[in-house]
Design an enzyme around this catalytic site. Sequence first.
Site, short mmCIF file in Angstrom:
data_model
loop_
_atom_site.label_atom_id
_atom_site.label_comp_id
_atom_site.label_asym_id
_atom_site.label_seq_id
_atom_site.Cartn_x
_atom_site.Cartn_y
_atom_site.Cartn_z
CD GLU A 61 43.87 40.81 41.37
OE1 GLU A 61 44.71 40.89 40.44
OE2 GLU A 61 42.91 40.01 41.33
CD GLU A 307 33.61 24.32 49.39
OE1 GLU A 307 33.09 23.94 50.46
OE2 GLU A 307 33.47 23.72 48.31
CG ASN A 331 50.69 34.21 46.05
OD1 ASN A 331 51.39 33.45 46.70
ND2 ASN A 331 50.76 35.53 46.16
CD GLU A 334 44.02 30.19 49.22
OE1 GLU A 334 42.90 29.96 49.70
OE2 GLU A 334 44.18 30.72 48.10
#
Length: 667
Positions: A61, A307, A331, A334
Site C-alpha cells: 500500500e 531498494e 503488483n 513496479e
Amino acid sequence: MAHRSYRLLMRALTLPVLSWLWLRGHKDAGYRERLGERLGFIDPTPASAGGLWIHAASVGEVQAARPLIAALRTEWPDHTITVSTQSPNGARTLRAHWGDAIQHVYAPIDTPGAAGRFLDRLQPSMLVLIEREIWPEWLCQCRQRLIPVALVNARLSADSAASYERWRALMRPVWAQLAVVAAADAPSEERYATLGVPRKHLLHTGNLKFDQRDTQEDAHSLPWLERRAVVVAGSTHEGEESALIASWHELARQIPGALLILVPRHPERFDAVAQELEEGGLSYVRRSRGETPIDSTSVLLADTMGELTLWYLHASVCFIGGSLVPIGGHNALEAMTCAKPVLFGPHTHHFQELYQDVEASGAGERIDSARLLMHTAAQWMRDKTLLQRKGQQARDFVLRQQGSSQRTLETLRQVWAPMHPPLLSPVSAQEAGAQTLWHDPQRITVCDAALFEAPSTNGSTLATGSGRGQAHRISLDLGEGVLRHYRRGGLMARLSPDRYLGRQARDSRAMAEFTLLRRMHAWGLPVPAPVAARQRRAGWGYTADIVVAMIPQTRNVAQCLSDAPLPDAAWRALGTAIRRLHDRQVFHADLNCHNLLINATGEAWIVDFDKCALRAGEAWKAQNLDRLLRSLRKEKERRNPFHWDESGWGALLLAYSGSGSAPAPRD
C-alpha cells in the site's frame, strides 16, 4: 446491533492482538516499537493538525501510495501529511522514500477508545485509505467528528465483495459514508456500487502504481551489475526461495555469469533464506553486510528495505513473488515501470485483471514452476532482441495507463474544498520550564514568555465579549495582535478565576482554539489568524493565553450599536459570516454581539473561539442564533443608548438563509 457486537468483539481481541504483535517482535523488533500508538496514544506534531491522514497498511500500500503522496505534496505542506501503517515494513518503506519529511504513526486498533484517541490527537481534515483498508470503527469515529473519508486505488475482488456482503448490517453505513471511492479498475468499481457505494461517489481513476517513476540515475550506480545477466525475484515468500535456489543451477549452465537477486518480502525471513542458500551450496553475498558480488557469486541476498526498484532497474528479467505459492501475487507494475518483462506463477488472484492484461500485452508470461521460470528466463536472455521488445512492451503497457495520481488528486481536491492547504502554516512548539509555547514562525520570529505579558498602558485594552477579563493590543513583527488571557465565569470564577484542570498542552484551551483557528483560517472563514498560544502548568492545573492577528479597523456590534444603528448591509454581512461558519459545522459556544465585529468597509468577522469545536447535526445552529438574539436584547436593557430593534434581525436572517435554510430563533 451489528456495530455494537463488532465493538465488543474488537475490545475482546485487543489483548490478543497486542500479544501477537509482541510475539512477532521476536523475529522483527519493529512490531514492538511504539505499541502505545496501536491504542491511539500518538504524539503528533502540532503542525499536522487539520492536515491529511493517509493510511497505507504495509509495503504494497505504501508503494501504491507513492505517486499520490508525491502529487499531494505539491498542494499540502509536508508538515500537514501523516501516513499510518500497520506493519513496520510499511514504516521502513515510507522512511526509505521520504525520510522524516512525512510524519509516520502506527494505525490504531479498531476499538472506540483507540480510534477516538487517535483522531482527537491528530485532528485530520480528511482520511485517505489506500486500496481496501476499511475499518468500521475508524469510519464511525470519523462520522462523529465530521471527517470525510476517501478510498483510493480501490481494489475489490469477487471473494472480498462476497465477504462484505455477508457482513451487510455492519458495513451498510460505511458504504454510504465514503465521500469518494477512486477505483483502480472497472470490475472493482462495479463491485463497490453493488455493495452500496452511491454512484455519484464512484470514479474509475486507474491504478496508482502505473504512475510510479523509475530512477534511471540509479541504474549506473552499481557497476558490478552492469555486464551481468540478472534475474530479480522480488517480494518472495516461504517456499519460493527454496524452489528458485534448487532450480538456479539450470539457468546458470545456460547463461554463464548470471546472477540471481533474491528479495524476500518479510525482513524476519532474511536469515532463514540465507540458511537455505548455505544448504543449497550456492555462493552468495548479503546486501545488509555491504558485500558486493564477484564474478563467481551466484546469488545476491537483498536483505534490506526500500531498494526493490533499484534491483528492478538492474534486472534482465523479473519474477514477481507470492505467485508460485498460494499467496495471491504482488503488483508487477513496479518492475514494468522500469521497462522489465515479468514472469509470475499461477497464484495471482489479488491482481487477476492486471495479470490477464499483462499476458495479453506480451510483457509477461505465467509459469507454473520454478524450473519453467528458469527455462523461460534463459530463453529470453539468450535472445537480446526478444528481451528488448518485451521490456518495451512492459514500458508501453504502463505508459498507456498512467495519469491515475492526477485524476485521484483532482477528485480529492473536491472533497477537501474549500480548504486552502498552504494556509495551514507551520507551527513551532517549544518547552520552557513549566510552559508550552506554540507559534506560527511566519508571523513572529521569536516566541517567549514576554509575548504573553499584558502591556502596562491602558490604551492597549480592548473590549471583550464575556466581561470576565481584558484583551490587549500588542505589537507583532508584522502588524498588531490581540493577547487574550483565559478566565472563568460564573461561580467557578470565585474559586479559580483562571486555572483549568489538565496537564497535556494539546488539550488546553489555548492550543485547542489555536488549532481550530488554524483550520478555519485555511477554510477562508472570517476569523482572525492564530499567532501564538501558551499553556503554563501550575500544580493541579494550568493557565492559558492566546495571541491572534488584529483585524484592522474593527469594532464589535455592541460598540457600534451604542453609537448608531447598523445599516441593513452590515446585518446582512453578519448573517452571511455566521452562515459560513455553520456551513462548515463550526459551533461557537458563545455567539454574542461582543464577538461579532464589523470593519470600516462593512465586512463581518467572528472572534473568541474558546470552547468551540466542529459539531455534527443541525439543531444547535438555531440555538446559536438564539444566543445571539438574547445577547442583543440583553444589551438593549443594559445600555442607553443602544440603537437596536428587531428589524435588523430580519436582515441578518435573510442573509443567513441565502446559503441554506435559516433556523427560526425562539422568542
